[in-house]
Design an enzyme around this catalytic site. Structure first.
Site, PDB file in Angstrom:
ATOM      1  N   GLU A  11      -6.167   2.255   2.103  1.00 26.40           N
ATOM      2  CA  GLU A  11      -4.836   1.672   2.015  1.00 26.40           C
ATOM      3  C   GLU A  11      -3.814   2.631   2.625  1.00 26.40           C
ATOM      4  O   GLU A  11      -2.810   2.206   3.179  1.00 26.40           O
ATOM      5  CB  GLU A  11      -4.502   1.393   0.546  1.00 26.40           C
ATOM      6  CG  GLU A  11      -3.325   0.475   0.375  1.00 26.40           C
ATOM      7  CD  GLU A  11      -3.138   0.064  -1.068  1.00 26.40           C
ATOM      8  OE1 GLU A  11      -3.609  -1.032  -1.418  1.00 26.40           O
ATOM      9  OE2 GLU A  11      -2.533   0.828  -1.825  1.00 26.40           O
ATOM     10  N   HIS A  51      -1.511  -8.709  10.204  1.00 22.06           N
ATOM     11  CA  HIS A  51      -0.127  -9.172  10.251  1.00 22.06           C
ATOM     12  C   HIS A  51       0.101 -10.410   9.389  1.00 22.06           C
ATOM     13  O   HIS A  51       0.791 -11.341   9.775  1.00 22.06           O
ATOM     14  CB  HIS A  51       0.341  -9.395  11.701  1.00 22.06           C
ATOM     15  CG  HIS A  51       0.610  -8.109  12.404  1.00 22.06           C
ATOM     16  ND1 HIS A  51      -0.408  -7.363  12.962  1.00 22.06           N
ATOM     17  CD2 HIS A  51       1.755  -7.435  12.613  1.00 22.06           C
ATOM     18  CE1 HIS A  51       0.118  -6.267  13.500  1.00 22.06           C
ATOM     19  NE2 HIS A  51       1.433  -6.279  13.298  1.00 22.06           N
ATOM     20  N   CYS A  70       4.622  -0.302  -5.751  1.00 24.33           N
ATOM     21  CA  CYS A  70       3.792  -1.356  -5.154  1.00 24.33           C
ATOM     22  C   CYS A  70       4.031  -2.739  -5.749  1.00 24.33           C
ATOM     23  O   CYS A  70       3.449  -3.718  -5.278  1.00 24.33           O
ATOM     24  CB  CYS A  70       2.322  -0.983  -5.261  1.00 24.33           C
ATOM     25  SG  CYS A  70       1.914   0.461  -4.250  1.00 24.33           S
TER      26      CYS A  70
END
Length: 157
Positions: free
Chosen positions: A140, A93, A49
């Site tokens: 997530e 987005h 990550c």
């Protein structure tokens, strides 16, 4: 099992009285879920990550309140509008590291920011003074989420 097609629809005043619309005096939880896609990366983290990557997040907004004389605690459409204006439209987005306040864009940090945003909207609008923002959950991945409750947000630091 036999199904019957109704011959007539229920009409207020004829078939049900206004004082019958509210069935109870209990508190209820009302929830709405949303999804949005965003990219981010984590700082001070050794693992996958730390690299730029994306998620399809799922957000669940849970509110608590007593129903009004119609039997409604809060309109689902109002929950949708508030969440879209305050969170979804701002994050969908997007590169989260650019659009969120200065923070490491972990689910744990984001869920607190989301709670604050929705709580601010509820207080500002005052459409539902008796409704409480009870919990926010942010997935997530399909199996990993962070959550914060009203009790947690009201705790002393």
């Amino acid at each position: 099992m036999s199904y019957q097609i109704p011959r007539d629809v229920q009409i207020l005043g004829r078939d049900i009285k206004e004082n019958q619309l509210k069935y109870h005096h209990k508190s209820v939880l009302v929830s709405k879920e949303f999804t949005f896609d965003s990219a981010h990366h984590l700082h001070c983290y050794e693992g996958k990550c730390k690299n730029l990557h994306g998620h399809t997040y799922k957000l669940q907004v849970i509110m608590r309140g007593k129903v009004d004389n119609r039997g409604i605690a809060i309109d689902f459409g109002d929950i949708k509008r508030i969440a879209k204006e305050r969170i979804i439209d701002r994050l969908d987005h997007q590169y989260l590291n650019d659009v969120l306040p200065a923070m490491n864009t972990t689910a744990e940090n984001m869920v607190v920011w989301m709670y604050e945003e929705i709580q601010q909207a509820l207080l500002a609008e005052q459409l539902y003074p008796a409704i409480l923002l009870e919990e926010i959950r942010l997935w997530e991945t399909p199996t990993s989420y962070a959550a914060v409750t009203r009790a947690m947000m009201e705790e002393e630091a």
